[in-house]
Design an enzyme around this catalytic site. Structure first.
Site, short mmCIF file in Angstrom:
data_model
loop_
_atom_site.label_atom_id
_atom_site.label_comp_id
_atom_site.label_asym_id
_atom_site.label_seq_id
_atom_site.Cartn_x
_atom_site.Cartn_y
_atom_site.Cartn_z
N GLU A 64 0.86 -1.18 0.00
CA GLU A 64 0.00 0.00 0.00
C GLU A 64 0.90 1.24 0.00
O GLU A 64 1.79 1.35 0.83
CB GLU A 64 -0.91 0.00 1.23
CG GLU A 64 -1.65 1.29 1.49
CD GLU A 64 -2.50 1.74 0.30
OE1 GLU A 64 -2.34 2.89 -0.13
OE2 GLU A 64 -3.31 0.93 -0.20
N GLY A 71 -8.30 0.76 2.88
CA GLY A 71 -8.85 1.18 1.60
C GLY A 71 -9.72 2.43 1.66
O GLY A 71 -9.87 3.08 2.70
N THR A 72 -10.29 2.76 0.51
CA THR A 72 -11.10 3.96 0.37
C THR A 72 -12.28 3.99 1.32
O THR A 72 -12.56 5.02 1.95
CB THR A 72 -11.60 4.08 -1.09
OG1 THR A 72 -10.48 4.27 -1.95
CG2 THR A 72 -12.57 5.24 -1.25
N HIS A 92 -42.90 -4.93 13.64
CA HIS A 92 -43.70 -3.71 13.61
C HIS A 92 -43.28 -2.81 14.78
O HIS A 92 -43.12 -3.30 15.89
CB HIS A 92 -45.18 -4.07 13.73
CG HIS A 92 -46.08 -2.87 13.79
ND1 HIS A 92 -46.44 -2.16 12.66
CD2 HIS A 92 -46.69 -2.26 14.84
CE1 HIS A 92 -47.24 -1.17 13.02
NE2 HIS A 92 -47.41 -1.21 14.35
#
Length: 476
Positions: free
Chosen positions: A42, A50-51, A462
């Protein structure tokens, strides 16, 4: 701990992964735990993970959540923004550490360096003056994508050359809330950031070259998005081009933007300009041609198994030209894992077996899509032999779904497109509270060909947004 150029006995690896994104980091960890010798390369030590966790999904949705709260409470914009930025930075740091821990497994080596191919599965790693050449049996390229910077008079070639001209990367880490923000572009990133900065209190103008938003969607859907965004005070300017940026030398001075619409010019003064004109696969500087890896349409060319044109080299995530979503990158890792770990070859997962992929644009409320729009389904109905039905209802009118009303946001609509003859769900567009969750249920039903009647007759908690399926599909 990660090293720049480490001292190692052997420079040959079973697998070299270039890029610490979703697919790359997951594969690196899996392969290392399987006993393989893996190097994960990297080039930026602030991009572990990462992004998504650093400059994309997680930080933007963190800021959006806090912006929604500020909008609801009416708290001081500057104070709310400062607190949100600090919370985002803290979360990013924790997630970076967690992602690094996932990869730091015996057999895996994280190297901080820039990688470039010098030959077949041979890479030169460069960190300052240090250089190391490594070879591998397998190479996985996962370098992601970078913002596209259009050519506009007065616009810096690199937005970082002027702190008033930014991409999403810089904007979501700005120390001060811009009082007036112009957004160049109208894609999902542009709209999400326009939404959240407006909710923090910025005056926001969106410059859209097109005639409307979400141009591939149904006209009713486009109108609903426009209504929500203009309803919170965003100035949407369609069919508008940015033709010039004038930036005074004084760093605190505002920018003057020259706009053009229908042959007429106008000016707009802003404190910051966000360039959000799309993202392009990050292939520059990789030396792909020296490895025999072909590029097509700006992205690395892959087959349905994500194999590039070079033997035993794969491309995963945004760099291969697929949908730019972290969950697609995650699914990419499964396709490659079936080949490298499970020995399934062409009998394993592939792009052809992926099935429908949902998407959500995180404006407020979130706008989620999967499959075909009503327009697309009707256009294909004769050729496919479909008896198309469109079940659509405004959220405010769905009596069996009180959840949005309970949380005080009954905006939007619920739409499903089905084939009455087969019972198949052809697509869904959900614009409402918690749509990002319900769209996953609909997608699974489509993937496994569960008929719409099963969702219509389902029993749901619900109050929940999912309950809308009972009432809306009852319209078919």
């Amino acid at each position: 701990m990660p090293q720049t150029i480490p001292s190692i006995e052997s420079t040959h690896f079973d697998t070299v992964v270039v890029g610490f994104g979703k697919a790359g980091k997951t594969l690196a960890g899996m392969l290392a735990r399987d006993g393989r010798r893996v190097a994960l390369v990297e080039q930026h030590d602030d991009m572990f993970g990462g992004t998504c966790i650093n400059i994309g999904c997680v930080p933007t949705k963190t800021l959006l959540h806090d912006a929604d709260l500020r909008q609801q409470t009416g708290s001081d914009p500057a104070a709310a923004y400062d607190a949100a930025i600090n919370r985002k930075r803290t979360l990013r740091g924790k997630m970076q550490a967690a992602n690094l821990k996932l990869v730091e497994t015996p057999g895996a080596l994280v190297i901080v360096a820039r990688a470039e191919f010098t030959g077949e599965r041979t890479l030169r790693l460069v960190a300052g003056d240090d250089v190391l050449t490594v070879t591998a049996d397998n190479v996985i390229i996962g370098t992601g994508a970078t913002p596209r910077i259009p050519e506009i008079a007065g616009l810096p070639e690199r937005p970082l050359d002027d702190p008033r001209v930014v991409t999403s990367t810089e904007l979501i880490d700005a120390d001060r809330l811009p009082r007036r923000l112009a957004v160049l572009g109208a894609g999902f990133i542009a709209l999400e950031l326009a939404n959240l900065f407006r909710e923090f209190g910025s005056a926001v103008t969106v410059l859209n070259r097109g005639a409307t938003l979400a141009k591939s969607d149904d006209p009713e859907s486009q109108a609903a998005i426009v209504e929500v965004l203009t309803g919170i005070g965003i100035d949407l300017r369609h069919e508008t081009n940015l033709v010039r940026v004038d930036a005074p030398s004084e760093p605190a001075a505002p920018l003057m933007l020259t706009l053009e619409r229908g042959g007429e010019s106008s000016e707009l003064e802003v404190d910051a300009l966000l360039i959000s004109a799309g993202r392009v696969p990050a292939v520059e500087g990789l030396g792909l041609e020296r490895a025999g890896v072909e590029v097509e349409g700006g992205a690395i060319k892959v087959d349905e198994f994500l194999r590039t044109t070079a033997e035993r080299v794969w491309a995963v995530g945004d760099v291969n030209g697929g949908p730019q979503h972290t969950y697609v990158s995650f699914d990419d890792h499964r396709i490659v894992a079936d080949q490298l770990l499970r020995g399934l070859g062409e009998g394993g997962r592939s792009l052809a077996t992926r099935g429908p992929v949902p998407s959500t644009t995180f404006i407020t409320p979130p706008y989620s899509r999967v499959g075909l729009t009503a327009t697309e389904a009707r256009e294909r109905s004769a050729a496919e032999g479909w008896d198309v039905a469109v079940a659509r209802k405004n959220i405010a009118d769905i009596t069996a779904m009180p959840r949005p009303k309970a949380v005080n946001d009954p905006r939007g609509f619920f739409q499903l497109v089905v084939d009455r003859a087969s019972g198949r769900i052809l697509g869904a567009t959900l614009f409402c509270v918690e749509s990002q969750e319900v769209i996953n249920l609909v997608t699974q039903a489509m993937r496994f060909e569960i008929p719409y009647t099963a969702l219509r007759d389902g029993i749901y908690t619900h109050p929940s947004t999912t309950e809308a399926l009972n009432e809306v599909l009852g319209l078919v």
